[in-house]
Design a protein around this motif. Structure first.
Motif, short mmCIF file in Angstrom:
data_model
loop_
_atom_site.label_atom_id
_atom_site.label_comp_id
_atom_site.label_asym_id
_atom_site.label_seq_id
_atom_site.Cartn_x
_atom_site.Cartn_y
_atom_site.Cartn_z
N TYR A 25 128.18 61.65 64.45
CA TYR A 25 127.74 60.86 63.29
C TYR A 25 128.91 60.62 62.34
CZ TYR A 25 123.12 61.98 64.93
OH TYR A 25 122.01 62.10 65.71
N PRO A 26 128.88 59.51 61.63
CA PRO A 26 129.94 59.25 60.66
C PRO A 26 129.89 60.27 59.52
CG PRO A 26 128.27 57.51 60.59
CD PRO A 26 127.90 58.44 61.70
N ARG A 64 114.81 53.15 67.78
CA ARG A 64 115.75 52.22 67.13
C ARG A 64 116.69 52.94 66.17
NH1 ARG A 64 114.08 47.05 68.43
NH2 ARG A 64 111.91 46.87 69.04
N GLU A 65 117.32 54.00 66.70
CA GLU A 65 118.27 54.80 65.94
C GLU A 65 119.46 53.93 65.54
OE1 GLU A 65 119.95 57.23 63.76
OE2 GLU A 65 118.23 58.11 64.77
N TRP A 70 124.44 58.12 70.73
CA TRP A 70 123.27 58.63 71.45
C TRP A 70 123.36 58.14 72.89
CZ3 TRP A 70 118.83 61.21 69.46
CH2 TRP A 70 118.87 61.46 68.10
N GLY A 71 123.20 59.05 73.84
CA GLY A 71 123.24 58.66 75.24
C GLY A 71 124.54 58.01 75.64
N GLY A 72 125.60 58.34 74.95
CA GLY A 72 126.93 57.80 75.28
C GLY A 72 127.22 56.44 74.69
N GLU A 77 126.85 49.27 70.54
CA GLU A 77 126.59 49.20 71.98
C GLU A 77 125.10 49.25 72.28
OE1 GLU A 77 130.74 51.30 73.50
OE2 GLU A 77 129.06 52.55 72.86
N ARG A 78 124.36 50.04 71.51
CA ARG A 78 122.90 50.08 71.71
C ARG A 78 122.27 48.77 71.30
NH1 ARG A 78 123.74 55.08 69.45
NH2 ARG A 78 122.67 54.53 67.51
#
Length: 86
Positions: A25-26, A64-65, A70-72, A77-78
């Motif tokens: 996380y930032p 919708r994080e 998450w998950g690479g 990208e998500r």
């Protein structure tokens, strides 16, 4: 203490658990672009070896994080993955 929901049990096996979880996380303070890139590379290296990478990504997509790796995949990208699935 409540029982762990079955669908969330994958989180107990996640490689990101523990003291290095902050890399996903930032930070709360300003982060330069090169610092962000380096942090994301470190996080994705951890994800690469994670036994629950697929359910993690699906969970992030489902809820919708908007933050973190998450998950690479990063936030951008998500978003691109969701758009390509539409």
């Amino acid at each position: 203490m409540s029982a762990q929901r079955v669908e969330d049990e994958w989180q107990l096996r996640a490689a990101c658990r523990g003291p290095h979880s902050a890399v996903f996380y930032p930070p709360s303070s300003f982060e330069r672009r090169d610092e962000k890139a380096a942090r994301e590379v470190r996080a994705k290296e951890i994800c690469r070896t994670c036994p629950v990478k697929a359910p993690c990504l699906e969970y992030a997509l489902q809820i919708r994080e908007n933050h973190g790796i998450w998950g690479g995949l990063s936030e951008a990208e998500r978003r691109n993955l969701v758009a390509s699935r539409a």
